[in-house]
Design an enzyme around this catalytic site. Structure first.
Site, PDB file in Angstrom:
ATOM      1  N   SER A 158      22.972  33.026  20.825  1.00  0.00           N
ATOM      2  CA  SER A 158      23.451  34.406  20.896  1.00  0.00           C
ATOM      3  C   SER A 158      22.548  35.429  20.216  1.00  0.00           C
ATOM      4  CB  SER A 158      24.862  34.500  20.307  1.00  0.00           C
ATOM      5  OG  SER A 158      25.800  33.950  21.201  1.00  0.00           O
ATOM      6  N   LYS A 163      21.754  38.300  22.408  1.00  0.00           N
ATOM      7  CA  LYS A 163      22.545  39.531  22.525  1.00  0.00           C
ATOM      8  C   LYS A 163      21.890  40.720  21.817  1.00  0.00           C
ATOM      9  CE  LYS A 163      27.033  37.228  23.063  1.00  0.00           C
ATOM     10  NZ  LYS A 163      26.693  35.808  22.841  1.00  0.00           N
ATOM     11  N   SER A 213      29.868  38.444  18.824  1.00  0.00           N
ATOM     12  CA  SER A 213      29.160  37.577  19.766  1.00  0.00           C
ATOM     13  C   SER A 213      30.026  37.225  20.973  1.00  0.00           C
ATOM     14  CB  SER A 213      28.698  36.296  19.062  1.00  0.00           C
ATOM     15  OG  SER A 213      27.483  35.840  19.587  1.00  0.00           O
TER      16      SER A 213
END
Length: 356
Positions: A128, A131, A185
């Site tokens: 993640s 992101k 997340s």
């Protein structure tokens, strides 16, 4: 003559009677059916004893027998899956801080001086941390943050089967989705941001890779905006560059370090919290952060923070335990605080090649 025949006839009857009696006696004798009788006698008690033992055993150990298979099944179903770093032997690297992350990098943000490095050029899945680039693209596009976006079936994770509290049909603003993606997340939030970008998901992923190339992130590749795919890969050097770029954006700084956020979904209000507990710790001054995890990547963390008067960028990849990435950050903080500002030594650690 007649008497003689009568006598012979009587004796014959006696002989026949004797033989008949003997035969009848032999049929009723125990020795005649010893084997069959023994087979019946042995079979019945043996079967009865066997059943009895099984019943008694199952009664006495029913609880243990029922639980034991389930415990074994859990161990078998959820084996420890090695990360890419473990497979590559990166955890064999020794460092003076005894970090649990196989990859680490600490840079002075102002001078670009490397204070600590460990396998910082290794290219690994970044989970993640992806992101953060998703946020950079969305923020730089200056799209309306109050525009409503609806979660669809296309946003449901088919890569890892992860869960989400944002059900299909949920409608939030672009700003709310960006907040959840960076702070908590939220995978469906990140995917929806890329899917609804002008030109669609392929265009969005193309922009992610183009931005990485423009920033000089030569080891970086993106295939989707969430990080669920292990094909999203980068190096600590590249991620430090990304953190430096993202930190320059006040929106990304604010959203990524937010401690908690509430969104209204229908009649309910959902409370989301930051995946990085250090943002609530008064000992830390964090300007930007992002966590990440998939089994192939291990536990990951990137941060911009201020320690002992120095602005630092920290990158930790492929940490072995759930809390070890935070523990590594604490170890680095204590190490920096213990050194004179002008004399912090550079520390490097490189893994030995894996055997075979």
């Amino acid at each position: 003559m007649f008497n003689t025949l009568t006598l012979i006839f009587k004796r014959s009857l006696q002989v026949v009677g004797f033989l008949t009696f003997s035969a009848a006696l032999s049929l009723s004798s125990p020795g005649a059916e010893a084997a069959p009788a023994k087979r019946q006698v042995v079979k019945k008690p043996h079967a009865a004893k066997t059943v009895s033992k099984k019943v008694v055993s199952s009664r006495k150990s029913a609880r243990f027998v029922a639980k034991s298979p389930r415990k074994s099944a859990i161990v078998a179903i959820v084996p420890a899956k090695p990360s890419f770093g473990q497979i590559a032997g990166l955890h064999s690297a020794q460092d003076p801080l005894d970090l649990k992350s196989s990859v680490a990098l600490v840079i002075d943000q102002d001078t670009q001086e490397v204070l600590f490095s460990k396998n910082d050029h290794a290219v690994l899945p970044i989970a993640s941390l992806t992101k953060l680039m998703t946020g950079v693209i969305i923020s730089n596009a200056h799209l309306p943050m109050d525009e409503t976006i609806t979660i669809t079936q296309d946003d449901v994770d088919t890569e890892k089967g992860s869960s989400s509290r944002l059900r299909v049909g949920t409608s939030l603003t672009r700003g709310e989705l960006l907040h959840l993606a960076l702070m908590s997340s939220e995978n469906r939030a990140a995917h929806a941001l890329g899917r609804t970008y002008p030109g669609g998901l392929p265009t969005f992923v193309g922009l992610m890779n183009a931005k990485a190339k423009m920033l000089g992130m030569k080891d970086t590749r993106y295939v989707e905006p969430t990080g669920l795919s292990s094909q999203n890969q980068s190096s600590a050097q590249d991620l430090a560059t990304l953190v430096n770029t993202a930190h320059a954006d006040p929106v990304l700084r604010e959203l990524s370090t937010s401690t908690g956020y509430q969104v209204a979904v229908g009649r309910h209000t959902l409370q989301y919290n930051n995946t990085n507990r250090l943002v609530k710790n008064p000992d830390w001054d964090i300007g930007l952060q992002k966590t990440g995890y998939i089994s192939e990547a291990g536990q990951c963390l990137v941060m911009q923070t201020k320690i002992a008067g120095r602005k630092l960028i920290m990158v930790f990849l492929d940490s072995a335990g759930k809390l070890s990435r935070l523990g590594d950050a604490e170890r680095v903080r204590r190490w920096v605080e213990s050194q004179p500002i002008s004399a912090t030594p550079k520390v490097s650690a490189v893994a030995r090649p894996a055997n075979g």
